[in-house]
Design a protein around this motif. Sequence first.
Motif, PDB file in Angstrom:
ATOM      1  N   GLU A  28      65.000  22.342  33.707  1.00  0.00           N
ATOM      2  CA  GLU A  28      63.836  23.038  34.251  1.00  0.00           C
ATOM      3  C   GLU A  28      64.146  23.661  35.608  1.00  0.00           C
ATOM      4  O   GLU A  28      63.727  24.782  35.897  1.00  0.00           O
ATOM      5  N   ILE A  29      64.898  22.942  36.444  1.00  0.00           N
ATOM      6  CA  ILE A  29      65.256  23.466  37.759  1.00  0.00           C
ATOM      7  C   ILE A  29      66.138  24.697  37.632  1.00  0.00           C
ATOM      8  O   ILE A  29      65.951  25.704  38.321  1.00  0.00           O
ATOM      9  N   SER A  30      67.112  24.631  36.733  1.00  0.00           N
ATOM     10  CA  SER A  30      68.013  25.780  36.545  1.00  0.00           C
ATOM     11  C   SER A  30      67.255  26.976  35.980  1.00  0.00           C
ATOM     12  O   SER A  30      67.562  28.128  36.310  1.00  0.00           O
ATOM     13  N   GLN A  31      66.247  26.712  35.147  1.00  0.00           N
ATOM     14  CA  GLN A  31      65.457  27.803  34.589  1.00  0.00           C
ATOM     15  C   GLN A  31      64.667  28.529  35.669  1.00  0.00           C
ATOM     16  O   GLN A  31      64.538  29.760  35.645  1.00  0.00           O
ATOM     17  N   LYS A  32      64.154  27.766  36.638  1.00  0.00           N
ATOM     18  CA  LYS A  32      63.362  28.375  37.706  1.00  0.00           C
ATOM     19  C   LYS A  32      64.207  29.235  38.642  1.00  0.00           C
ATOM     20  O   LYS A  32      63.676  30.102  39.336  1.00  0.00           O
ATOM     21  N   LYS A  33      65.508  28.987  38.667  1.00  0.00           N
ATOM     22  CA  LYS A  33      66.392  29.773  39.534  1.00  0.00           C
ATOM     23  C   LYS A  33      66.825  31.085  38.891  1.00  0.00           C
ATOM     24  O   LYS A  33      67.444  31.925  39.556  1.00  0.00           O
ATOM     25  N   LYS A  34      66.501  31.275  37.617  1.00  0.00           N
ATOM     26  CA  LYS A  34      66.918  32.487  36.910  1.00  0.00           C
ATOM     27  C   LYS A  34      66.050  33.683  37.301  1.00  0.00           C
ATOM     28  O   LYS A  34      64.945  33.527  37.830  1.00  0.00           O
ATOM     29  N   ASN A  35      66.561  34.865  36.993  1.00  0.00           N
ATOM     30  CA  ASN A  35      65.805  36.093  37.213  1.00  0.00           C
ATOM     31  C   ASN A  35      64.859  36.343  36.046  1.00  0.00           C
ATOM     32  O   ASN A  35      65.070  35.834  34.937  1.00  0.00           O
ATOM     33  N   ILE A  36      63.860  37.132  36.285  1.00  0.00           N
ATOM     34  CA  ILE A  36      62.905  37.491  35.238  1.00  0.00           C
ATOM     35  C   ILE A  36      63.570  38.445  34.261  1.00  0.00           C
ATOM     36  O   ILE A  36      64.231  39.408  34.657  1.00  0.00           O
ATOM     37  N   GLU A  37      63.392  38.180  32.975  1.00  0.00           N
ATOM     38  CA  GLU A  37      63.997  39.017  31.946  1.00  0.00           C
ATOM     39  C   GLU A  37      63.134  40.248  31.674  1.00  0.00           C
ATOM     40  O   GLU A  37      61.900  40.209  31.831  1.00  0.00           O
ATOM     41  N   VAL A 117      58.885  40.653  43.069  1.00  0.00           N
ATOM     42  CA  VAL A 117      59.662  39.408  43.083  1.00  0.00           C
ATOM     43  C   VAL A 117      60.441  39.338  41.777  1.00  0.00           C
ATOM     44  O   VAL A 117      59.891  39.612  40.704  1.00  0.00           O
ATOM     45  N   SER A 118      61.712  38.957  41.846  1.00  0.00           N
ATOM     46  CA  SER A 118      62.559  38.959  40.653  1.00  0.00           C
ATOM     47  C   SER A 118      62.995  37.567  40.204  1.00  0.00           C
ATOM     48  O   SER A 118      63.477  37.403  39.094  1.00  0.00           O
ATOM     49  N   ILE A 119      62.834  36.540  41.063  1.00  0.00           N
ATOM     50  CA  ILE A 119      63.248  35.179  40.725  1.00  0.00           C
ATOM     51  C   ILE A 119      62.027  34.372  40.300  1.00  0.00           C
ATOM     52  O   ILE A 119      60.969  34.430  40.935  1.00  0.00           O
ATOM     53  N   ILE A 120      62.169  33.600  39.224  1.00  0.00           N
ATOM     54  CA  ILE A 120      61.040  32.840  38.677  1.00  0.00           C
ATOM     55  C   ILE A 120      60.476  31.873  39.706  1.00  0.00           C
ATOM     56  O   ILE A 120      59.253  31.715  39.828  1.00  0.00           O
ATOM     57  N   LYS A 121      61.344  31.215  40.459  1.00  0.00           N
ATOM     58  CA  LYS A 121      60.901  30.241  41.452  1.00  0.00           C
ATOM     59  C   LYS A 121      59.984  30.871  42.489  1.00  0.00           C
ATOM     60  O   LYS A 121      58.966  30.288  42.882  1.00  0.00           O
ATOM     61  N   ASP A 122      60.312  32.093  42.932  1.00  0.00           N
ATOM     62  CA  ASP A 122      59.480  32.788  43.927  1.00  0.00           C
ATOM     63  C   ASP A 122      58.136  33.195  43.329  1.00  0.00           C
ATOM     64  O   ASP A 122      57.102  33.173  44.011  1.00  0.00           O
ATOM     65  N   VAL A 123      58.138  33.551  42.050  1.00  0.00           N
ATOM     66  CA  VAL A 123      56.878  33.903  41.381  1.00  0.00           C
ATOM     67  C   VAL A 123      55.959  32.683  41.322  1.00  0.00           C
ATOM     68  O   VAL A 123      54.754  32.777  41.588  1.00  0.00           O
ATOM     69  N   LEU A 124      56.531  31.519  40.983  1.00  0.00           N
ATOM     70  CA  LEU A 124      55.740  30.291  40.917  1.00  0.00           C
ATOM     71  C   LEU A 124      55.127  29.955  42.264  1.00  0.00           C
ATOM     72  O   LEU A 124      53.969  29.533  42.349  1.00  0.00           O
ATOM     73  N   LYS A 141      61.219  42.246  36.927  1.00  0.00           N
ATOM     74  CA  LYS A 141      60.585  41.775  38.157  1.00  0.00           C
ATOM     75  C   LYS A 141      59.103  41.554  37.894  1.00  0.00           C
ATOM     76  O   LYS A 141      58.551  41.998  36.875  1.00  0.00           O
ATOM     77  N   ALA A 142      58.467  40.860  38.813  1.00  0.00           N
ATOM     78  CA  ALA A 142      57.025  40.618  38.739  1.00  0.00           C
ATOM     79  C   ALA A 142      56.348  41.280  39.927  1.00  0.00           C
ATOM     80  O   ALA A 142      56.901  41.316  41.033  1.00  0.00           O
ATOM     81  N   TYR A 143      55.162  41.788  39.688  1.00  0.00           N
ATOM     82  CA  TYR A 143      54.365  42.396  40.761  1.00  0.00           C
ATOM     83  C   TYR A 143      53.348  41.355  41.233  1.00  0.00           C
ATOM     84  O   TYR A 143      52.483  40.933  40.470  1.00  0.00           O
ATOM     85  N   ILE A 144      53.468  40.933  42.478  1.00  0.00           N
ATOM     86  CA  ILE A 144      52.592  39.912  43.039  1.00  0.00           C
ATOM     87  C   ILE A 144      51.419  40.582  43.737  1.00  0.00           C
ATOM     88  O   ILE A 144      51.616  41.364  44.687  1.00  0.00           O
ATOM     89  N   ILE A 145      50.219  40.289  43.267  1.00  0.00           N
ATOM     90  CA  ILE A 145      48.995  40.859  43.834  1.00  0.00           C
ATOM     91  C   ILE A 145      48.304  39.791  44.680  1.00  0.00           C
ATOM     92  O   ILE A 145      48.022  38.689  44.190  1.00  0.00           O
ATOM     93  N   SER A 146      48.020  40.110  45.918  1.00  0.00           N
ATOM     94  CA  SER A 146      47.350  39.164  46.810  1.00  0.00           C
ATOM     95  C   SER A 146      45.881  39.042  46.412  1.00  0.00           C
ATOM     96  O   SER A 146      45.105  39.990  46.566  1.00  0.00           O
ATOM     97  N   ALA A 147      45.501  37.865  45.888  1.00  0.00           N
ATOM     98  CA  ALA A 147      44.121  37.665  45.424  1.00  0.00           C
ATOM     99  C   ALA A 147      43.688  36.216  45.584  1.00  0.00           C
ATOM    100  O   ALA A 147      42.836  35.726  44.843  1.00  0.00           O
ATOM    101  N   SER A 148      44.260  35.506  46.540  1.00  0.00           N
ATOM    102  CA  SER A 148      43.936  34.083  46.694  1.00  0.00           C
ATOM    103  C   SER A 148      42.496  33.891  47.143  1.00  0.00           C
ATOM    104  O   SER A 148      41.957  34.672  47.929  1.00  0.00           O
ATOM    105  N   ASN A 149      41.865  32.862  46.616  1.00  0.00           N
ATOM    106  CA  ASN A 149      40.468  32.570  46.941  1.00  0.00           C
ATOM    107  C   ASN A 149      40.247  31.062  46.824  1.00  0.00           C
ATOM    108  O   ASN A 149      39.594  30.586  45.906  1.00  0.00           O
ATOM    109  N   PHE A 150      40.778  30.304  47.774  1.00  0.00           N
ATOM    110  CA  PHE A 150      40.601  28.851  47.770  1.00  0.00           C
ATOM    111  C   PHE A 150      39.171  28.510  48.174  1.00  0.00           C
ATOM    112  O   PHE A 150      38.647  29.046  49.165  1.00  0.00           O
TER     113      PHE A 150
END
Length: 514
Positions: A28-37, A117-124, A141-150
Amino acid sequence: MKKQGLKRFISKFKDQQHDYIEKSSIEEISQKKKNIEPSLEKTVETFKAIYSIPDNKDVKIRNFHIGGLNRKASILYINTITDTKIIEQHVLKPLLLNNDSSKEIEDIVSAQSVTNVSIIKDVLTDINKGNAALFVDGDNKAYIISASNFQGRGIDKSENEVVLKGPKEAFNELVITNISLIRKKIKNENLMVESATISKRSKNELFIVYIKDLVNEKMLSNIKKRVHSLHVDSIQNLSLLEEHIEERPRSIFPTILYTERPDRAASFIEDGYVVLLMDNSPGSLVMPATFWSFFHISEDHYLRFIYSNFIRCLRMLAMFITLFISSIYISITDYHPEMIPPDLLLAISATREIVPFPVIIEVLLMEIAFELIREAGLRVPSPIGPTIGIVGALIIGQAAVQANIVSPIVVIVVALGGLCSFAIGDISMNFTIRLIRFLFIFSAALFGFYGMAAMFSIGLFYMVSIKSFGVPYLAPMTPNYLSSKDTVFRRLSKNEIFRPGYLKPKDVEKKVGK
């Protein structure tokens, strides 16, 4: 040298405790270090596996088609900590209505902040902070949209668990808000929020919260089994649920901890406990619970080491005073007068000379009167509640002494015992101590100190026999488990390097101090 000795001790303990075998997470750790396909289907399956979708109910994924670009896309977010209006108005709507094939994704999305963001760990990491992740077929890559609402309270404080130093937030009756308050403190993709329907007619929904790479699977399955085995029409809140799932509902000792503080619930979750949440309940249930869990308060770790242990010492002293002071007075007066100095004995005899009742009747009258005053002060409207308690105690005590119904020393003894009972913070344990006090009073009236000793021994035997979801009630004191030894006194925070061993977590070491 010291670290090597600690490692040998841990390895030796794990060899002795076969249930402590830690599950490997290298894959699982190695998977999180991979790039997004670039393949959207593979990317979505990867994140579904990481977040345990669809078991993890508050993690949402939406698949759609981008107009104009003729490409598939998916957006992933955590519903309880993300502003869904931003996603709907500034992400989904512009992408669905787009007709221009020359525009890039950043040009179509109208959110305030869009990063790549291109790394799975950073997306998480970004998703756990409340942001949304947009995946487009063909993009690695993933597009990170700022939408936090705690969700969080303003200045509202916990009514039953008051602290002077520490967070002031408390749970409320909306379970989405409560999950958000926990998510705000534990930003981890392994935090699981599973749901279960626990009533046949009202369809009340229960949420089971835990960290999947910490919690013991056997304990978790035991809890789930009890939850799913309920056959009732309606369970509206956690207070009603507690009686249905505990092992000994007729026991005088509580075995499930109720807390209305999200910081305390989060700390239990990070140690490998399981927490239950429901709508209509401004609190949470923590399982399993030992005696020491009820003895501690959330402020113990917010204060400095010396201060918190001083308060714990006072709390333990108050518990013994409220348990034994009335029974000790009865024992000395009726059975063991030789234990007190002659002058004090003459003074007590002089005050009791005109009292027509035996000591047990005096004490019971004042104890029952004190409990009635306490209950009346809680049930009347808050502006006059404290007034009734103070005035009622003064008037009844003074009138009883002047009427020669009780002696002055009995008023002092009962008042001191009642005052010390307020030092027990947990309401369930508070009721337990107050009820056990009457058992000691009756045992002292029958056999003096010998009766008290017998009752105390029976109580210890009973506590040793109690278990909370398979965990011994007095652990880690007895039986002894590897833990941070946070029982009567706590250690320095940097020295608390072990999670509670009696939980048998997958990772018993907190990795603190290394």
